[in-house]
Write an enzyme that holds these catalytic residues in place. Sequence first.
Site, PDB file in Angstrom:
ATOM      1  N   ARG A  62       6.560  59.229 -11.456  1.00 50.57           N
ATOM      2  CA  ARG A  62       6.005  58.471 -10.313  1.00 50.57           C
ATOM      3  C   ARG A  62       5.356  57.173 -10.776  1.00 50.57           C
ATOM      4  NH1 ARG A  62       0.551  58.564  -7.763  1.00 50.57           N
ATOM      5  NH2 ARG A  62       0.010  59.808  -9.584  1.00 50.57           N
ATOM      6  N   GLY A  94      -7.563  54.668  -8.115  1.00 53.55           N
ATOM      7  CA  GLY A  94      -6.900  53.360  -8.237  1.00 53.55           C
ATOM      8  C   GLY A  94      -6.631  52.714  -6.899  1.00 53.55           C
ATOM      9  N   HIS A 134      -1.702  62.336 -16.476  1.00 52.53           N
ATOM     10  CA  HIS A 134      -2.357  61.026 -16.474  1.00 52.53           C
ATOM     11  C   HIS A 134      -2.851  60.773 -17.893  1.00 52.53           C
ATOM     12  CE1 HIS A 134      -4.837  57.632 -15.495  1.00 52.53           C
ATOM     13  NE2 HIS A 134      -4.387  57.652 -14.260  1.00 52.53           N
ATOM     14  N   GLU A 185      -1.474  48.276 -11.871  1.00 49.78           N
ATOM     15  CA  GLU A 185      -1.475  49.491 -12.690  1.00 49.78           C
ATOM     16  C   GLU A 185      -0.170  49.562 -13.477  1.00 49.78           C
ATOM     17  OE1 GLU A 185      -2.540  52.942 -10.332  1.00 49.78           O
ATOM     18  OE2 GLU A 185      -4.135  51.844  -9.348  1.00 49.78           O
ATOM     19  N   TYR A 227     -10.226  62.341  -4.439  1.00 50.12           N
ATOM     20  CA  TYR A 227     -10.523  61.906  -5.806  1.00 50.12           C
ATOM     21  C   TYR A 227      -9.717  60.683  -6.232  1.00 50.12           C
ATOM     22  CZ  TYR A 227     -13.083  66.258  -6.197  1.00 50.12           C
ATOM     23  OH  TYR A 227     -13.993  67.259  -6.002  1.00 50.12           O
ATOM     24  N   ALA A 228      -8.819  60.216  -5.373  1.00 50.54           N
ATOM     25  CA  ALA A 228      -7.965  59.082  -5.774  1.00 50.54           C
ATOM     26  C   ALA A 228      -8.845  57.872  -6.065  1.00 50.54           C
ATOM     27  CB  ALA A 228      -6.949  58.781  -4.691  1.00 50.54           C
ATOM     28  N   ALA A 247      -1.979  63.446   3.774  1.00 50.29           N
ATOM     29  CA  ALA A 247      -0.737  63.809   4.468  1.00 50.29           C
ATOM     30  C   ALA A 247      -1.041  64.593   5.739  1.00 50.29           C
ATOM     31  CB  ALA A 247       0.173  64.611   3.533  1.00 50.29           C
ATOM     32  N   HIS A 290      -1.646  65.888 -13.748  1.00 54.84           N
ATOM     33  CA  HIS A 290      -2.164  65.019 -12.694  1.00 54.84           C
ATOM     34  C   HIS A 290      -1.374  65.096 -11.391  1.00 54.84           C
ATOM     35  CE1 HIS A 290      -4.174  61.518 -11.059  1.00 54.84           C
ATOM     36  NE2 HIS A 290      -3.053  60.821 -10.991  1.00 54.84           N
TER      37      HIS A 290
HETATM   38  P1  FAD Z   1      -4.241  66.863  -0.970  1.00 53.59           P
HETATM   39  O1  FAD Z   1      -5.014  65.641  -0.724  1.00 53.59           O
HETATM   40  O2  FAD Z   1      -4.408  67.513  -2.289  1.00 53.59           O
HETATM   41  O3  FAD Z   1      -4.594  67.934   0.154  1.00 53.59           O
HETATM   42  C1  FAD Z   1      -4.064  69.242   0.077  1.00 53.59           C
HETATM   43  C2  FAD Z   1      -4.720  70.069   1.155  1.00 53.59           C
HETATM   44  O4  FAD Z   1      -4.047  71.298   1.332  1.00 53.59           O
HETATM   45  C3  FAD Z   1      -6.169  70.435   0.871  1.00 53.59           C
HETATM   46  O5  FAD Z   1      -6.888  70.302   2.064  1.00 53.59           O
HETATM   47  C4  FAD Z   1      -6.099  71.912   0.497  1.00 53.59           C
HETATM   48  O6  FAD Z   1      -7.278  72.632   0.732  1.00 53.59           O
HETATM   49  C5  FAD Z   1      -4.991  72.347   1.425  1.00 53.59           C
HETATM   50  N1  FAD Z   1      -4.332  73.585   1.045  1.00 53.59           N
HETATM   51  C6  FAD Z   1      -3.605  73.840  -0.066  1.00 53.59           C
HETATM   52  N2  FAD Z   1      -3.130  75.098  -0.018  1.00 53.59           N
HETATM   53  C7  FAD Z   1      -3.559  75.648   1.135  1.00 53.59           C
HETATM   54  C8  FAD Z   1      -3.425  76.927   1.737  1.00 53.59           C
HETATM   55  N3  FAD Z   1      -2.735  77.914   1.159  1.00 53.59           N
HETATM   56  N4  FAD Z   1      -4.014  77.135   2.934  1.00 53.59           N
HETATM   57  C9  FAD Z   1      -4.741  76.172   3.542  1.00 53.59           C
HETATM   58  N5  FAD Z   1      -4.910  74.950   3.007  1.00 53.59           N
HETATM   59  C10 FAD Z   1      -4.323  74.689   1.819  1.00 53.59           C
HETATM   60  N6  FAD Z   1      -2.408  58.636  -5.800  1.00 53.59           N
HETATM   61  C11 FAD Z   1      -2.328  57.338  -5.467  1.00 53.59           C
HETATM   62  O7  FAD Z   1      -1.383  56.934  -4.782  1.00 53.59           O
HETATM   63  N7  FAD Z   1      -3.289  56.470  -5.862  1.00 53.59           N
HETATM   64  C12 FAD Z   1      -4.358  56.846  -6.611  1.00 53.59           C
HETATM   65  O8  FAD Z   1      -5.208  56.046  -6.926  1.00 53.59           O
HETATM   66  C13 FAD Z   1      -4.457  58.202  -6.989  1.00 53.59           C
HETATM   67  N8  FAD Z   1      -5.482  58.620  -7.755  1.00 53.59           N
HETATM   68  C14 FAD Z   1      -5.612  59.965  -7.993  1.00 53.59           C
HETATM   69  C15 FAD Z   1      -6.725  60.415  -8.690  1.00 53.59           C
HETATM   70  C16 FAD Z   1      -6.927  61.772  -8.873  1.00 53.59           C
HETATM   71  C17 FAD Z   1      -8.144  62.252  -9.623  1.00 53.59           C
HETATM   72  C18 FAD Z   1      -5.980  62.689  -8.369  1.00 53.59           C
HETATM   73  C19 FAD Z   1      -6.183  64.157  -8.552  1.00 53.59           C
HETATM   74  C20 FAD Z   1      -4.851  62.248  -7.716  1.00 53.59           C
HETATM   75  C21 FAD Z   1      -4.661  60.881  -7.524  1.00 53.59           C
HETATM   76  N9  FAD Z   1      -3.543  60.401  -6.858  1.00 53.59           N
HETATM   77  C22 FAD Z   1      -3.453  59.084  -6.540  1.00 53.59           C
HETATM   78  C23 FAD Z   1      -2.568  61.324  -6.284  1.00 53.59           C
HETATM   79  C24 FAD Z   1      -2.909  61.502  -4.802  1.00 53.59           C
HETATM   80  O9  FAD Z   1      -4.313  61.534  -4.660  1.00 53.59           O
HETATM   81  C25 FAD Z   1      -2.332  62.772  -4.241  1.00 53.59           C
HETATM   82  O10 FAD Z   1      -0.989  62.872  -4.564  1.00 53.59           O
HETATM   83  C26 FAD Z   1      -2.462  62.770  -2.719  1.00 53.59           C
HETATM   84  O11 FAD Z   1      -3.804  62.564  -2.378  1.00 53.59           O
HETATM   85  C27 FAD Z   1      -1.960  64.089  -2.173  1.00 53.59           C
HETATM   86  O12 FAD Z   1      -2.296  64.153  -0.817  1.00 53.59           O
HETATM   87  P2  FAD Z   1      -1.896  65.446  -0.006  1.00 53.59           P
HETATM   88  O13 FAD Z   1      -2.409  65.238   1.363  1.00 53.59           O
HETATM   89  O14 FAD Z   1      -0.474  65.731  -0.213  1.00 53.59           O
HETATM   90  O15 FAD Z   1      -2.684  66.631  -0.741  1.00 53.59           O
HETATM   91  C1  SIN Z   2      -5.274  55.987 -11.197  1.00 53.48           C
HETATM   92  O1  SIN Z   2      -6.145  55.446 -10.540  1.00 53.48           O
HETATM   93  O2  SIN Z   2      -5.032  55.722 -12.374  1.00 53.48           O
HETATM   94  C2  SIN Z   2      -4.467  57.025 -10.523  1.00 53.48           C
HETATM   95  C3  SIN Z   2      -3.439  56.393  -9.727  1.00 53.48           C
HETATM   96  C4  SIN Z   2      -2.377  57.375  -9.350  1.00 53.48           C
HETATM   97  O3  SIN Z   2      -2.390  58.516  -9.775  1.00 53.48           O
HETATM   98  O4  SIN Z   2      -1.483  56.957  -8.623  1.00 53.48           O
END
Ligand code: FAD
Ligand code: SIN
Length: 521
Positions: free
Chosen positions: A383, A46, A240, A112, A43-44, A14, A348
Amino acid sequence: MKHTDFLVIGSGIAGLSFALKASKYGSVCLVTKDVVQETSTRYAQGGIAAVMYHPDTYEKHIEDTMIAGHELSDPEIVRITITESTDRVKDLIDWGVDFDKNPSGKYDLAREGGHSEFRVLHHKDITGLEIQKKLYEKAKNEANIKILEKYFAVEIITQHHLGISITKHSTDIDCYGAYILNPHTNKIDTILAKTTILATGGIGNVYSNTTNPAVSTGDGIAMVHRAKGVIRGMEFVQFHPTTLYNPSERPSFLITEALRGEGAILKDFHGNSFMEKYDPRGSLAPRDIVARAIDHELKISGEKHVYLDAKKINKTVFFNHFPTIYSKCLSVGIDATKDLIPVVPAAHYSCGGILTDPWGCTNIRNLYALGECASTGLHGANRLASNSLLESLVFSHRACEHASQKINSIDFIEGIKDWNAEGTISNEEKILITESTRELQSIMSYYVGIVRSDLRLERALKRINIIYQETETLYQQSIITQQICELRNMICTAYLIIKEAMKRKESLGLHYSIDYPPKTD
Ligand code: FAD
Ligand code: SIN
């Protein structure tokens, strides 16, 4: 005091995708509390759901999303997200993200839980890492983007910091930037911004077992709550169903749902498939149903895990698509092509978060929330798998369209005072923070997990209140550290989850209570 046009907090999909787009319109300062690469995004596994080819259609993806969300999703937001999916995936491809293709040259689409079609683009089983790497490579070469690693956002700045009182009923709250803990000086910097973007990710660390990295402590959600912004849907925490059972490991290692999409089946301790008892879609039912079924199986059997049987998956497919899972399992003595994989559910994803409109705007002026910390309305009560990377991209794009039109008409605020650390002392007893964190995680896991009840929620609230009082006292006296701020934010997040769960007098999607519907004689 520093000034920037766009202050982006968070370096996941994001934050980075917004920064890349916004850098065309002004200066971007991106702060992240760890190294850029340490995010949930990385770590995503799928992949990312998007409509690419016939026979898939936008209508089918919309319907699957609404069904998974138990019809609580906002239909307008669902339509926006899905119909913009193809274009946003093209953005990723233009930024260099390499999705796997099949021998005919078309993208290899996985399936999925809850998806009626194969529509998940992936890069082997490390899709997130591929996205994170490519976006970071682009961002670090953009002259207009300044990246501050290991800088921690403590609070967003509003009228409150000009001495003007605001309440949760105020309709004209403005955001002027954020107070940021500088790791080089251990002091709080004031960064003033025309536009502030929260992209702080999830909340998994309020639970004992989570797939989320240590950075996911609900910081953005807690900051907005303290600034009197609107948070919603926090009762819908997604567990999850399948993480590798390896109790000493944190975060829990995910076994992607795409493995079930390829035919892996959940089995009980005796090796019997059990999902058919719970849902006609079997092992590929939506996550809330599968996680709850596993929870039930564990309670009746008294065992610590169930199994995932992936032995029937063609070995070439396994090695090509899931090499990381294969080697991870091997590292703990499991050959996933021959042995059953022990799995348990883990916290998750937060379906709730900071309320936003279709442009990523919060109810606080010039403050946007994107990615997992936001509640756009896409996920409703649960979700659909792989819809969250997509959501991050769609709303980062829309927020940039919105913010870039206004940026030249916004002035920096004057009169904001520097952070006042007077009277605080260094807290030498880190044990107070680590123990309270462990207690909080245990309370949330036992009382506010997959299955809840009114009594459990009341107990959790009472206990959280004690930790809250103790931590506030400590916080008021201490020189600010990241650890105490994170604990404070996790307590706030836990409180929001419990309060919203208590308000919801029904079982719906991810919020399941044994008290609802009430039992009749
Ligand atoms: P993040 O990628 O978590 O980034 C958050 C950022 O904010 C980090 O840089 C962190 O350091 C920073 N931050 C937080 N608080 C502060 C602060 N106070 N000050 C400064 N920086 C801060 N979704 C899918 O659609 N497909 C998938 O296959 C999938 N697989 C997943 C597998 C795993 C193991 C996990 C954990 C999640 C998965 N998800 C998947 C969910 C998806 O990865 C997340 O919802 C998505 O990546 C979130 O993106 P983001 O940019 O919102 O947050
Ligand atoms: C997974 O690969 O099973 C995670 C996918 C997700 O959280 O959307």
